[in-house]
Design a protein around this motif. Structure first.
Motif, PDB file in Angstrom:
ATOM      1  N   ASN A   1       0.814  -1.225   0.000  1.00 52.73           N
ATOM      2  CA  ASN A   1       0.000   0.000   0.000  1.00 52.73           C
ATOM      3  C   ASN A   1       0.844   1.270   0.000  1.00 52.73           C
ATOM      4  OD1 ASN A   1      -2.597  -1.185   0.023  1.00 52.73           O
ATOM      5  ND2 ASN A   1      -2.325  -1.691   2.204  1.00 52.73           N
ATOM      6  N   LEU A   2       2.099   1.147   0.449  1.00 55.83           N
ATOM      7  CA  LEU A   2       2.975   2.322   0.464  1.00 55.83           C
ATOM      8  C   LEU A   2       3.259   2.838  -0.947  1.00 55.83           C
ATOM      9  CD1 LEU A   2       5.533   1.251   3.214  1.00 55.83           C
ATOM     10  CD2 LEU A   2       3.835   3.098   3.366  1.00 55.83           C
ATOM     11  N   LEU A   3       3.052   1.987  -1.940  1.00 55.68           N
ATOM     12  CA  LEU A   3       3.323   2.407  -3.321  1.00 55.68           C
ATOM     13  C   LEU A   3       2.117   3.078  -3.974  1.00 55.68           C
ATOM     14  CD1 LEU A   3       5.434  -0.598  -4.672  1.00 55.68           C
ATOM     15  CD2 LEU A   3       6.238   1.629  -3.875  1.00 55.68           C
ATOM     16  N   LYS A   4       0.993   3.111  -3.249  1.00 52.90           N
ATOM     17  CA  LYS A   4      -0.185   3.780  -3.792  1.00 52.90           C
ATOM     18  C   LYS A   4      -0.077   5.281  -3.561  1.00 52.90           C
ATOM     19  CE  LYS A   4      -3.348  -0.092  -3.016  1.00 52.90           C
ATOM     20  NZ  LYS A   4      -4.439  -0.605  -2.151  1.00 52.90           N
TER      21      LYS A   4
ATOM     22  N   LEU B   1       4.463  -4.321 -14.008  1.00 56.17           N
ATOM     23  CA  LEU B   1       3.940  -4.182 -12.642  1.00 56.17           C
ATOM     24  C   LEU B   1       5.082  -3.810 -11.703  1.00 56.17           C
ATOM     25  CD1 LEU B   1       1.658  -4.577 -10.526  1.00 56.17           C
ATOM     26  CD2 LEU B   1       2.344  -7.002 -10.394  1.00 56.17           C
ATOM     27  N   VAL B   2       4.899  -2.714 -10.974  1.00 52.74           N
ATOM     28  CA  VAL B   2       5.887  -2.277  -9.977  1.00 52.74           C
ATOM     29  C   VAL B   2       5.358  -2.645  -8.594  1.00 52.74           C
ATOM     30  CG1 VAL B   2       7.202  -0.329  -9.064  1.00 52.74           C
ATOM     31  CG2 VAL B   2       6.528  -0.350 -11.485  1.00 52.74           C
ATOM     32  N   ARG B   3       6.143  -3.386  -7.849  1.00 51.21           N
ATOM     33  CA  ARG B   3       5.662  -3.882  -6.544  1.00 51.21           C
ATOM     34  C   ARG B   3       6.843  -4.232  -5.650  1.00 51.21           C
ATOM     35  NH1 ARG B   3       7.117  -9.001  -6.704  1.00 51.21           N
ATOM     36  NH2 ARG B   3       6.919 -10.271  -8.570  1.00 51.21           N
ATOM     37  N   PRO B   4       6.584  -4.467  -4.354  1.00 53.07           N
ATOM     38  CA  PRO B   4       7.661  -4.919  -3.465  1.00 53.07           C
ATOM     39  C   PRO B   4       8.132  -6.329  -3.855  1.00 53.07           C
ATOM     40  CG  PRO B   4       5.760  -4.117  -2.200  1.00 53.07           C
ATOM     41  CD  PRO B   4       5.305  -4.251  -3.619  1.00 53.07           C
ATOM     42  N   LEU B   5       9.345  -6.630  -3.489  1.00 51.22           N
ATOM     43  CA  LEU B   5       9.887  -7.978  -3.686  1.00 51.22           C
ATOM     44  C   LEU B   5       9.073  -9.012  -2.921  1.00 51.22           C
ATOM     45  CD1 LEU B   5      12.494  -9.567  -4.742  1.00 51.22           C
ATOM     46  CD2 LEU B   5      13.363  -9.288  -2.406  1.00 51.22           C
ATOM     47  N   LYS B   6       8.933 -10.200  -3.500  1.00 57.03           N
ATOM     48  CA  LYS B   6       8.364 -11.321  -2.745  1.00 57.03           C
ATOM     49  C   LYS B   6       9.226 -12.554  -2.958  1.00 57.03           C
ATOM     50  CE  LYS B   6       4.826 -12.189  -6.274  1.00 57.03           C
ATOM     51  NZ  LYS B   6       3.384 -12.326  -6.547  1.00 57.03           N
ATOM     52  N   ILE B   7       9.038 -13.552  -2.123  1.00 61.69           N
ATOM     53  CA  ILE B   7       9.923 -14.719  -2.127  1.00 61.69           C
ATOM     54  C   ILE B   7       9.896 -15.455  -3.463  1.00 61.69           C
ATOM     55  CG2 ILE B   7      10.191 -17.040  -1.121  1.00 61.69           C
ATOM     56  CD1 ILE B   7       9.600 -15.747   1.602  1.00 61.69           C
ATOM     57  N   GLU B   8       8.727 -15.520  -4.101  1.00 66.34           N
ATOM     58  CA  GLU B   8       8.615 -16.212  -5.390  1.00 66.34           C
ATOM     59  C   GLU B   8       9.543 -15.634  -6.451  1.00 66.34           C
ATOM     60  OE1 GLU B   8       6.230 -15.299  -3.509  1.00 66.34           O
ATOM     61  OE2 GLU B   8       4.871 -16.985  -3.204  1.00 66.34           O
ATOM     62  N   ASP B   9       9.964 -14.394  -6.247  1.00 68.42           N
ATOM     63  CA  ASP B   9      10.832 -13.762  -7.252  1.00 68.42           C
ATOM     64  C   ASP B   9      12.164 -14.493  -7.396  1.00 68.42           C
ATOM     65  OD1 ASP B   9       8.831 -11.919  -7.710  1.00 68.42           O
ATOM     66  OD2 ASP B   9       9.648 -10.459  -6.291  1.00 68.42           O
ATOM     67  N   TYR B  10      12.515 -15.265  -6.368  1.00 72.01           N
ATOM     68  CA  TYR B  10      13.718 -16.096  -6.486  1.00 72.01           C
ATOM     69  C   TYR B  10      13.630 -16.996  -7.715  1.00 72.01           C
ATOM     70  CZ  TYR B  10      17.299 -19.579  -5.323  1.00 72.01           C
ATOM     71  OH  TYR B  10      18.387 -20.419  -5.357  1.00 72.01           O
ATOM     72  N   ASP B  11      12.430 -17.505  -7.976  1.00 68.19           N
ATOM     73  CA  ASP B  11      12.228 -18.437  -9.098  1.00 68.19           C
ATOM     74  C   ASP B  11      11.938 -17.730 -10.423  1.00 68.19           C
ATOM     75  OD1 ASP B  11      12.475 -20.835  -7.508  1.00 68.19           O
ATOM     76  OD2 ASP B  11      10.526 -20.297  -6.643  1.00 68.19           O
ATOM     77  N   HIS B  12      11.930 -16.426 -10.398  1.00 69.51           N
ATOM     78  CA  HIS B  12      11.606 -15.672 -11.617  1.00 69.51           C
ATOM     79  C   HIS B  12      12.687 -14.680 -12.002  1.00 69.51           C
ATOM     80  CE1 HIS B  12       7.540 -17.183 -10.402  1.00 69.51           C
ATOM     81  NE2 HIS B  12       7.548 -17.503 -11.686  1.00 69.51           N
ATOM     82  N   GLY B  13      13.924 -15.053 -11.705  1.00 69.05           N
ATOM     83  CA  GLY B  13      15.042 -14.320 -12.274  1.00 69.05           C
ATOM     84  C   GLY B  13      15.535 -13.130 -11.487  1.00 69.05           C
ATOM     85  N   PHE B  14      15.105 -12.982 -10.223  1.00 67.77           N
ATOM     86  CA  PHE B  14      15.543 -11.816  -9.458  1.00 67.77           C
ATOM     87  C   PHE B  14      17.065 -11.790  -9.271  1.00 67.77           C
ATOM     88  CE2 PHE B  14      16.491  -9.997  -5.168  1.00 67.77           C
ATOM     89  CZ  PHE B  14      16.283  -8.673  -5.486  1.00 67.77           C
ATOM     90  N   LEU B  15      17.632 -12.911  -8.878  1.00 67.91           N
ATOM     91  CA  LEU B  15      19.087 -12.924  -8.638  1.00 67.91           C
ATOM     92  C   LEU B  15      19.868 -12.851  -9.950  1.00 67.91           C
ATOM     93  CD1 LEU B  15      19.447 -15.466  -5.701  1.00 67.91           C
ATOM     94  CD2 LEU B  15      19.340 -12.969  -5.608  1.00 67.91           C
ATOM     95  N   LYS B  16      19.320 -13.450 -10.991  1.00 64.58           N
ATOM     96  CA  LYS B  16      19.979 -13.354 -12.297  1.00 64.58           C
ATOM     97  C   LYS B  16      20.021 -11.901 -12.748  1.00 64.58           C
ATOM     98  CE  LYS B  16      19.853 -15.240 -16.985  1.00 64.58           C
ATOM     99  NZ  LYS B  16      19.040 -15.924 -17.997  1.00 64.58           N
TER     100      LYS B  16
ATOM    101  N   LEU C   1      12.628   6.427  -9.640  1.00 64.75           N
ATOM    102  CA  LEU C   1      11.686   7.453  -9.168  1.00 64.75           C
ATOM    103  C   LEU C   1      10.680   6.852  -8.189  1.00 64.75           C
ATOM    104  CD1 LEU C   1      11.153   9.525 -12.438  1.00 64.75           C
ATOM    105  CD2 LEU C   1      12.227  10.310 -10.315  1.00 64.75           C
ATOM    106  N   THR C   2      10.275   5.617  -8.424  1.00 67.04           N
ATOM    107  CA  THR C   2       9.327   4.988  -7.492  1.00 67.04           C
ATOM    108  C   THR C   2       9.892   4.958  -6.076  1.00 67.04           C
ATOM    109  OG1 THR C   2       8.319   3.616  -9.212  1.00 67.04           O
ATOM    110  CG2 THR C   2       8.106   2.852  -6.940  1.00 67.04           C
ATOM    111  N   VAL C   3      11.126   4.476  -5.922  1.00 60.41           N
ATOM    112  CA  VAL C   3      11.655   4.391  -4.555  1.00 60.41           C
ATOM    113  C   VAL C   3      12.065   5.769  -4.023  1.00 60.41           C
ATOM    114  CG1 VAL C   3      12.307   1.961  -4.714  1.00 60.41           C
ATOM    115  CG2 VAL C   3      13.993   3.724  -5.280  1.00 60.41           C
ATOM    116  N   SER C   4      12.417   6.686  -4.916  1.00 61.15           N
ATOM    117  CA  SER C   4      12.736   8.041  -4.452  1.00 61.15           C
ATOM    118  C   SER C   4      11.486   8.716  -3.886  1.00 61.15           C
ATOM    119  CB  SER C   4      13.295   8.886  -5.607  1.00 61.15           C
ATOM    120  OG  SER C   4      14.467   8.299  -6.138  1.00 61.15           O
ATOM    121  N   LEU C   5      10.358   8.540  -4.583  1.00 66.44           N
ATOM    122  CA  LEU C   5       9.103   9.107  -4.077  1.00 66.44           C
ATOM    123  C   LEU C   5       8.642   8.386  -2.816  1.00 66.44           C
ATOM    124  CD1 LEU C   5       7.283   9.676  -7.478  1.00 66.44           C
ATOM    125  CD2 LEU C   5       8.252  11.424  -5.952  1.00 66.44           C
ATOM    126  N   LEU C   6       8.945   7.117  -2.729  1.00 62.51           N
ATOM    127  CA  LEU C   6       8.620   6.376  -1.500  1.00 62.51           C
ATOM    128  C   LEU C   6       9.419   6.935  -0.325  1.00 62.51           C
ATOM    129  CD1 LEU C   6       7.284   4.099   0.060  1.00 62.51           C
ATOM    130  CD2 LEU C   6       8.984   2.515  -0.899  1.00 62.51           C
TER     131      LEU C   6
END
Lengths: 201, 201
Positions: free
Chosen positions: A18-21, A47-62, A146-151
């Motif tokens: 919700n902090l990104l709204k 889609l811009v959103r916070p990290l979640k654990i599933e992202d490990y399996d979707h190329g986050f570390l790569k 800009l998203t995290v700067s505005l956050l």
């Protein structure tokens, strides 16, 4: 277990989405052309959103490995670090997902620090900015920074800082960052290297 | 309540004081002349230790105000921030006390950050370094910075970074910090100022 109440196990975000709204994009509308925001990122499959654990399996570390050395990280190690960040608080790892295949194609991290100075205020740091280099021309770098700067602004931070290489200075200048005269130096000691044998002259 | 087991209320340290024992000063012995360390700081009335709440009453914030704006901070606000740091973890505010009158005459802060990069490692930052400018010639700047730098190494951080003004570059070079070629820039946005009306060209 640390988690958002009501989230199914393993599907929770690192921080409250919700902090990104309703971030204040009006203050930076001139920095992107065409204008984009985290809620209107320019393509309906972004889609811009916070990290979640599933992202490990979707190329986050790569993706992070395009930025620097990541090394071997098991899913268990990833989950442990995820919860260490979540438990400590102040870690806002924010990603861009390509919802067509759920791959992670951009990431940046806002870290907040408690200070005694400036009336016990909060200071922000920008870290580990990376965008998949096959998605050029979509302003994804500006979008994620800009998203995290505005956050950071929304969280009440009095300033946000980043360290960067020479070739990235124009990019960060184009979105409002500046080098303060006489006060724009970043210095480092690396402990994963052999230290100098004697003191520098 | 967060606290060291067995400590009387209000007399606890921000972090475990045992971490300051047996730091590896041999690796930096050439950086000070005469050689000093946090356990042998050169005068028997100098004490290097973690911050504690009582330091509010012994000039800690006044010392910080030599560095930057501190503003009005009540003891209650100070205590709240102290415990916010302690609860989050990773905050190593370290001070030099003049034990003759318990005044705080030097301070520096090590902050550690959890990372996913570098095999889920820990990164260190040096912040808010200040030494009372009436105590010149005692190498207190080197003492307080080297103490937290060695602490970062002991905690297993892979690197430690700091942002600094031009005039402080020689000081940090003299104790092992360096500007990495092409990668030594610090950039900032301040949210406590009026933003630019238009995007920089």
């Amino acid at each position: 277990m640390v988690g958002n109440t009501g989230s199914p196990p393993g599907r929770e975000f690192l921080y409250d989405a919700n902090l990104l709204k309703e971030l204040d994009w009006s203050s930076v509308k001139d920095f992107t052309k065409p204008s984009i925001s985290n809620v209107q990122p320019g393509e309906d499959w972004l889609l811009v959103r916070p990290l979640k654990i599933e992202d490990y399996d979707h190329g986050f570390l790569k993706l992070l490995s395009q930025l620097t050395k990541v090394g071997s990280v098991t899913k268990e190690e990833f989950i442990r670090q995820f919860y260490a960040m979540k438990s400590a608080g102040g870690y806002y790892v924010t990603v861009i997902e390509d919802t067509r295949d759920h791959s992670i194609i951009g990431s940046s991290t806002l870290i907040t620090e408690f200070k005694f100075i400036h009336e016990c205020s909060l200071r922000a740091r920008l870290e580990d900015v990376v965008v998949n280099n096959t998605y050029r021309g979509k302003q994804l770098g500006k979008l994620i920074v800009l998203t995290v700067s505005l956050l950071a602004k929304r969280l009440g931070c009095y300033k946000m800082s980043l360290d960067c290489k020479d070739n990235l200075i124009p990019f960060y200048k184009s979105i409002g960052y500046r080098m303060e005269p006489g006060n724009a130096n970043s210095m480092t000691i690396r402990y994963d290297e052999t230290p100098p044998a004697t003191a520098p002259s």
